[in-house]
Design a protein around this motif. Structure first.
Motif, PDB file in Angstrom:
ATOM      1  N   ILE A 168      35.468  -7.257 100.440  1.00 33.89           N
ATOM      2  CA  ILE A 168      36.117  -7.222  99.120  1.00 33.89           C
ATOM      3  C   ILE A 168      35.194  -6.582  98.086  1.00 33.89           C
ATOM      4  CG2 ILE A 168      36.960  -8.676  97.227  1.00 33.89           C
ATOM      5  CD1 ILE A 168      37.943 -10.646  99.406  1.00 33.89           C
ATOM      6  N   ALA A 169      33.918  -6.974  98.112  1.00 34.13           N
ATOM      7  CA  ALA A 169      32.956  -6.393  97.161  1.00 34.13           C
ATOM      8  C   ALA A 169      32.855  -4.887  97.341  1.00 34.13           C
ATOM      9  CB  ALA A 169      31.591  -7.054  97.358  1.00 34.13           C
ATOM     10  N   THR A 170      32.836  -4.430  98.589  1.00 34.22           N
ATOM     11  CA  THR A 170      32.706  -2.988  98.849  1.00 34.22           C
ATOM     12  C   THR A 170      33.956  -2.238  98.392  1.00 34.22           C
ATOM     13  OG1 THR A 170      31.344  -3.548 100.774  1.00 34.22           O
ATOM     14  CG2 THR A 170      32.119  -1.291 100.627  1.00 34.22           C
ATOM     15  N   MET A 171      35.136  -2.822  98.570  1.00 35.99           N
ATOM     16  CA  MET A 171      36.360  -2.163  98.102  1.00 35.99           C
ATOM     17  C   MET A 171      36.426  -2.117  96.578  1.00 35.99           C
ATOM     18  SD  MET A 171      39.353  -3.156 100.840  1.00 35.99           S
ATOM     19  CE  MET A 171      39.266  -4.926 100.605  1.00 35.99           C
ATOM     20  N   ILE A 172      35.953  -3.186  95.934  1.00 39.33           N
ATOM     21  CA  ILE A 172      35.889  -3.162  94.466  1.00 39.33           C
ATOM     22  C   ILE A 172      34.939  -2.055  94.010  1.00 39.33           C
ATOM     23  CG2 ILE A 172      35.150  -4.428  92.408  1.00 39.33           C
ATOM     24  CD1 ILE A 172      36.025  -7.001  93.805  1.00 39.33           C
ATOM     25  N   ALA A 173      33.800  -1.960  94.687  1.00 39.06           N
ATOM     26  CA  ALA A 173      32.837  -0.917  94.338  1.00 39.06           C
ATOM     27  C   ALA A 173      33.400   0.473  94.593  1.00 39.06           C
ATOM     28  CB  ALA A 173      31.543  -1.120  95.142  1.00 39.06           C
ATOM     29  N   ALA A 174      34.238   0.608  95.623  1.00 40.53           N
ATOM     30  CA  ALA A 174      34.872   1.899  95.903  1.00 40.53           C
ATOM     31  C   ALA A 174      35.734   2.333  94.721  1.00 40.53           C
ATOM     32  CB  ALA A 174      35.711   1.814  97.171  1.00 40.53           C
ATOM     33  N   CYS A 175      36.468   1.394  94.171  1.00 38.22           N
ATOM     34  CA  CYS A 175      37.264   1.706  92.971  1.00 38.22           C
ATOM     35  C   CYS A 175      36.348   2.096  91.818  1.00 38.22           C
ATOM     36  CB  CYS A 175      38.117   0.506  92.577  1.00 38.22           C
ATOM     37  SG  CYS A 175      39.365   0.033  93.798  1.00 38.22           S
ATOM     38  N   GLY A 176      35.213   1.410  91.719  1.00 32.08           N
ATOM     39  CA  GLY A 176      34.279   1.692  90.638  1.00 32.08           C
ATOM     40  C   GLY A 176      33.680   3.081  90.726  1.00 32.08           C
ATOM     41  N   VAL A 177      33.294   3.520  91.939  1.00 35.98           N
ATOM     42  CA  VAL A 177      32.657   4.832  92.056  1.00 35.98           C
ATOM     43  C   VAL A 177      33.666   5.949  91.847  1.00 35.98           C
ATOM     44  CG1 VAL A 177      30.815   3.984  93.537  1.00 35.98           C
ATOM     45  CG2 VAL A 177      32.901   4.871  94.588  1.00 35.98           C
ATOM     46  N   VAL A 178      34.895   5.775  92.311  1.00 36.68           N
ATOM     47  CA  VAL A 178      35.908   6.814  92.124  1.00 36.68           C
ATOM     48  C   VAL A 178      36.306   6.935  90.656  1.00 36.68           C
ATOM     49  CG1 VAL A 178      38.284   7.496  92.656  1.00 36.68           C
ATOM     50  CG2 VAL A 178      36.793   6.655  94.484  1.00 36.68           C
ATOM     51  N   LEU A 179      36.425   5.791  89.994  1.00 28.58           N
ATOM     52  CA  LEU A 179      36.821   5.798  88.586  1.00 28.58           C
ATOM     53  C   LEU A 179      35.616   5.960  87.644  1.00 28.58           C
ATOM     54  CD1 LEU A 179      39.432   2.885  88.651  1.00 28.58           C
ATOM     55  CD2 LEU A 179      39.891   5.335  88.662  1.00 28.58           C
ATOM     56  N   ASN A 191      30.207   3.961  98.165  1.00 32.74           N
ATOM     57  CA  ASN A 191      30.232   5.401  97.927  1.00 32.74           C
ATOM     58  C   ASN A 191      30.110   6.174  99.237  1.00 32.74           C
ATOM     59  OD1 ASN A 191      29.968   7.294  95.326  1.00 32.74           O
ATOM     60  ND2 ASN A 191      28.753   8.199  96.987  1.00 32.74           N
ATOM     61  N   ALA A 192      29.299   5.663 100.166  1.00 32.14           N
ATOM     62  CA  ALA A 192      29.157   6.313 101.469  1.00 32.14           C
ATOM     63  C   ALA A 192      30.486   6.304 102.208  1.00 32.14           C
ATOM     64  CB  ALA A 192      28.089   5.601 102.294  1.00 32.14           C
ATOM     65  N   ALA A 193      31.205   5.188 102.129  1.00 32.71           N
ATOM     66  CA  ALA A 193      32.489   5.072 102.828  1.00 32.71           C
ATOM     67  C   ALA A 193      33.536   6.013 102.230  1.00 32.71           C
ATOM     68  CB  ALA A 193      32.982   3.629 102.776  1.00 32.71           C
ATOM     69  N   VAL A 194      33.623   6.046 100.902  1.00 29.85           N
ATOM     70  CA  VAL A 194      34.611   6.919 100.256  1.00 29.85           C
ATOM     71  C   VAL A 194      34.268   8.384 100.515  1.00 29.85           C
ATOM     72  CG1 VAL A 194      35.611   7.636  98.053  1.00 29.85           C
ATOM     73  CG2 VAL A 194      35.137   5.216  98.468  1.00 29.85           C
ATOM     74  N   ALA A 195      32.989   8.723 100.399  1.00 23.27           N
ATOM     75  CA  ALA A 195      32.571  10.113 100.647  1.00 23.27           C
ATOM     76  C   ALA A 195      32.856  10.511 102.090  1.00 23.27           C
ATOM     77  CB  ALA A 195      31.084  10.265 100.335  1.00 23.27           C
ATOM     78  N   LEU A 196      32.681   9.583 103.032  1.00 19.54           N
ATOM     79  CA  LEU A 196      32.958   9.877 104.432  1.00 19.54           C
ATOM     80  C   LEU A 196      34.441  10.154 104.652  1.00 19.54           C
ATOM     81  CD1 LEU A 196      31.769  10.063 107.289  1.00 19.54           C
ATOM     82  CD2 LEU A 196      32.228   7.606 107.541  1.00 19.54           C
ATOM     83  N   SER A 197      35.281   9.437 103.908  1.00 22.44           N
ATOM     84  CA  SER A 197      36.724   9.648 104.057  1.00 22.44           C
ATOM     85  C   SER A 197      37.139  11.041 103.584  1.00 22.44           C
ATOM     86  CB  SER A 197      37.512   8.582 103.284  1.00 22.44           C
ATOM     87  OG  SER A 197      37.394   8.767 101.883  1.00 22.44           O
ATOM     88  N   TYR A 198      36.322  11.636 102.723  1.00 18.83           N
ATOM     89  CA  TYR A 198      36.606  12.999 102.241  1.00 18.83           C
ATOM     90  C   TYR A 198      35.676  14.041 102.885  1.00 18.83           C
ATOM     91  CZ  TYR A 198      39.667  11.111  98.613  1.00 18.83           C
ATOM     92  OH  TYR A 198      40.695  10.484  97.945  1.00 18.83           O
ATOM     93  N   ASP A 199      34.964  13.657 103.915  1.00 23.28           N
ATOM     94  CA  ASP A 199      34.053  14.549 104.646  1.00 23.28           C
ATOM     95  C   ASP A 199      32.959  15.145 103.756  1.00 23.28           C
ATOM     96  OD1 ASP A 199      35.376  14.210 107.102  1.00 23.28           O
ATOM     97  OD2 ASP A 199      36.867  15.735 106.557  1.00 23.28           O
ATOM     98  N   ASP A 200      32.556  14.392 102.743  1.00 22.00           N
ATOM     99  CA  ASP A 200      31.456  14.823 101.882  1.00 22.00           C
ATOM    100  C   ASP A 200      30.175  14.219 102.457  1.00 22.00           C
ATOM    101  OD1 ASP A 200      29.528  15.250  99.954  1.00 22.00           O
ATOM    102  OD2 ASP A 200      30.871  14.882  98.265  1.00 22.00           O
ATOM    103  N   MET A 201      29.539  14.930 103.358  1.00 22.14           N
ATOM    104  CA  MET A 201      28.383  14.393 104.057  1.00 22.14           C
ATOM    105  C   MET A 201      27.146  14.311 103.158  1.00 22.14           C
ATOM    106  SD  MET A 201      29.991  13.703 106.647  1.00 22.14           S
ATOM    107  CE  MET A 201      28.628  12.855 107.419  1.00 22.14           C
TER     108      MET A 201
END
Length: 316
Positions: A124-135, A260-270
């Motif tokens: 849950i913490a990582t998903m909240i952080a994912a929203c934070g880094v994208v926004l 951020n690593a997880a979101v970037a991986l989903s977009y192939d931003d290595m």
């Protein structure tokens, strides 16, 4: 002050009572013969100054009371007693500086166990952080840091190193690695979903992010802050000042970096994936290093203080 409630076999009760009576910093000793039923024995209770607690508990374990009976320890929030005040004055050192190693080992054992609740909080913490880094939302990043439970396994590793407890080290390492791997895998899927419903986009990830860009750009400041946070977190555990843990949680970039690593991986931003992974590993290493050194320093200085106190008493 600490309250000890012991169950002792009848043939060991006298030894336990003598031990308590000769331990400086104890008071309010009470013995109830034959009161215990499971296990059978006598009930012995006393109060002890926190700074004398570790020595007394260690001596009780040498008598095998933890194996043939029971040792229960509780913190006393309020004690209105002149005898208690005298016991605290006579005990060596200050209670805030004392480390109860048995309590620390027990606490880190519980906090470093891989459980569904632990993984759920980290996911849950990582998903909240994912929203934070994208926004690029710093508030969400801080919230995610506060929710993340990863300091428990990190403290477990530090304690295991100092106490030479390989089982605790392995348990903590498994909880840490499995927790972050699961959290990051789930967050990759979460990112795909959010992109599918047009809530995440690659453009947002690649845009300038003044508030959250640091999570994939590790530097020496990241290491220094993590070291300071690791030391503060360890001190908060050993001195029972758990309120400081919240400050520790929002000082280090572990969960946001994983997100951020997880979101970037989903977009192939290595590039961002690798940078965020470096940030994550750097913070974990710094916290473990600082926590271990803090515990070693506490153990060393407290042992020397007790030795000086004993020497003064023997000369006196």
């Amino acid at each position: 002050m600490l309250h000890l409630r012991l169950i002792t076999p009848a043939d060991k009760t006298d030894d336990v009572v003598r031990l308590i009576e000769k331990t400086v910093g104890t008071t309010h000793l009470a013995v109830v013969p034959g009161a215990a039923r499971n296990p059978a024995g006598d009930v012995v209770m006393c109060d002890v100054a926190r700074e004398a607690g570790d020595e007394l508990i260690g001596a009780l374990r040498e008598l095998d009371i933890d194996k043939c009976g029971s040792i229960a320890v509780e913190s006393i929030d309020l004690s209105l007693s002149l005898r208690a005040d005298k016991a605290e004055d006579e005990a060596p050192g200050e209670g805030a500086d004392a480390v109860l190693w048995e309590q620390l080992s027990d606490a880190t054992h519980e906090e470093s166990t891989l459980t569904f609740t632990y993984v759920a909080f980290l996911v849950i913490a990582t998903m909240i952080a994912a929203c934070g880094v994208v926004l690029d939302n710093a508030i969400l990043i801080v919230g995610a840091m506060a929710v993340g439970p990863e300091f428990g396994p990190l403290a477990g590793i530090c304690t295991a190193v100092v106490q030479r407890a390989p089982k605790l080290a392995l348990r903590s390492l498994i909880a840490l690695l499995v927790g972050f791997v699961v959290a990051m895998v789930v967050t990759v899927g979460f990112s795909y979903f959010m992109d599918a419903v047009n809530l995440f986009s690659e453009a947002q990830l690649e845009a300038d992010r003044p508030n959250t860009g640091f999570v994939y750009a590790p530097d020496w400041f990241s290491f220094v802050v993590a070291v300071l946070a690791g030391a503060a977190g360890t001190l908060s555990l050993t001195s029972a000042k758990s309120g400081a843990l919240v400050g520790v949680a929002i000082s280090v970039t572990t969960v946001p970096a994983a997100a951020n690593a997880a979101v970037a991986l989903s977009y192939d931003d290595m590039k961002q994936t690798w940078g965020s992974t470096q940030q994550l590993l750097l913070n974990l290493l710094a916290i473990v290093l600082a926590g271990t050194l803090t515990l070693l320093a506490q153990k060393f200085f407290w042992a020397r203080h007790r030795e000086r106190t004993r020497s003064k008493r023997s000369l006196g």
